[in-house]
Design a protein around this motif. Structure first.
Motif, PDB file in Angstrom:
ATOM      1  N   GLU A 155       0.824  -1.200   0.000  1.00  0.00           N
ATOM      2  CA  GLU A 155       0.000   0.000   0.000  1.00  0.00           C
ATOM      3  C   GLU A 155       0.867   1.262   0.000  1.00  0.00           C
ATOM      4  N   THR A 156       1.927   1.242   0.801  1.00  0.00           N
ATOM      5  CA  THR A 156       2.807   2.415   0.890  1.00  0.00           C
ATOM      6  C   THR A 156       3.480   2.713  -0.440  1.00  0.00           C
ATOM      7  N   SER A 216       2.579   1.677  -3.492  1.00  0.00           N
ATOM      8  CA  SER A 216       1.605   2.043  -4.531  1.00  0.00           C
ATOM      9  C   SER A 216       1.146   3.486  -4.364  1.00  0.00           C
ATOM     10  N   ARG A 217       1.048   3.947  -3.103  1.00  0.00           N
ATOM     11  CA  ARG A 217       0.657   5.333  -2.854  1.00  0.00           C
ATOM     12  C   ARG A 217       1.765   6.289  -3.304  1.00  0.00           C
ATOM     13  N   ASP A 271      -2.237   3.959  -6.012  1.00  0.00           N
ATOM     14  CA  ASP A 271      -2.979   3.303  -4.934  1.00  0.00           C
ATOM     15  C   ASP A 271      -4.449   3.079  -5.297  1.00  0.00           C
ATOM     16  N   ASP A 272      -5.028   3.949  -6.114  1.00  0.00           N
ATOM     17  CA  ASP A 272      -6.416   3.733  -6.540  1.00  0.00           C
ATOM     18  C   ASP A 272      -6.544   2.428  -7.319  1.00  0.00           C
TER      19      ASP A 272
END
Length: 260
Positions: A23-24, A26-27, A32-33
């Motif tokens: 998650e980190t 990809s953000r 992240d979407d």
């Protein structure tokens, strides 16, 4: 069948897609979407995949759908592995110098190149969107409602089939019987658990112990009760009272009176 391996794969990927490290990264990449969309679709597929596997045995369309899903699932798994590797790589490089950080933008580990590559791979995986739309047209049941429908109230009984020969359980039976009979000097009643994967004969072993002559002679009262997945406290207590009194005790729906 090969498709039976698909459910644990999808379940594993859904967990991986929700991983904090992935998650980190990809953000940080501005993706992240797309990761969240993939996670939601994986959870949606997982929810109904067991029913799809069963349906695929007779429905060629569903079987073809599962084949396509498996292909995309492996691609998605590779994408998530790439995110995970990048997250671990960046963690290990946290302490490097500013000069090396600047150089990294023109090397094979460039964050810009990584973002571009992962954006391209995620677009390929987004084919799962169409599969989810098709899945919703199959009339598939989710896992919870399907299990409830298939197992509304499981029941077992203590009688062993007289014509059935049971091999290889005598030592296990005598070990459990000994533990039961050795409880007479204990202040608290011991609970013995028999556990293992389905089909090993846990219920059969329990029946053998329940019907053993030594157990019958040792205990004044024996009761066999099955606690189903749809647990109902009042029905459970009523059943125990009926078993203990051979159904001679008047029944009430009041849990306080039943406990007394």
């Amino acid at each position: 069948m090969a498709e039976s391996l698909l459910l644990p794969l999808v379940r594993s990927m859904a967990g991986k897609a929700a991983d904090a490290l992935i998650e980190t990264v990809s953000r940080m990449c501005g993706l992240d979407d797309d990761r969240q969309t993939l996670e939601r679709h994986l959870l949606a597929v997982e929810c109904k995949l067991a029913n799809a596997e069963e349906m695929s045995e007779t429905n060629r369309y569903v079987k073809s759908w599962m084949k396509e899903l498996k292909s995309i699932a492996y691609q998605a798994d590779d994408v998530l592995d790439d995110f995970q590797y990048e997250a671990l790589r960046r963690e290990s490089k946290v302490g490097k110098s500013t000069t090396r950080k600047a150089l990294s933008y023109i090397t094979c580990h460039s964050p810009l190149l990584f973002r571009f590559e992962m954006s391209r791979k995620l677009k390929n995986v987004q084919k799962i969107n169409k599969l989810v739309e098709e899945m919703n047209k199959f009339g598939l049941e989710n896992s919870a409602s399907r299990e409830k429908r298939q197992h509304p109230c499981q029941q077992t009984h203590s009688k062993l089939d007289d014509c059935t020969k049971i091999f290889g359980r005598d030592d296990d039976k005598m070990m459990v019987v000994k533990q039961l009979l050795d409880q007479q000097d204990q202040q608290k009643v011991q609970v013995l658990s028999i556990f293992g994967m389905g089909g090993l004969g846990k219920t059969t072993l329990a029946k053998m112990v329940h019907n053993e002559q030594e157990v019958h002679e040792h205990f004044q009262l024996k009761m066999w009760h099955c606690v189903s997945e749809n647990f109902d406290v009042i029905a459970f207590v009523k059943s125990l009272i009926e078993l203990a009194t051979n159904g001679s005790s008047p029944m009430t729906g009041n849990i306080e009176l039943l406990q007394k």
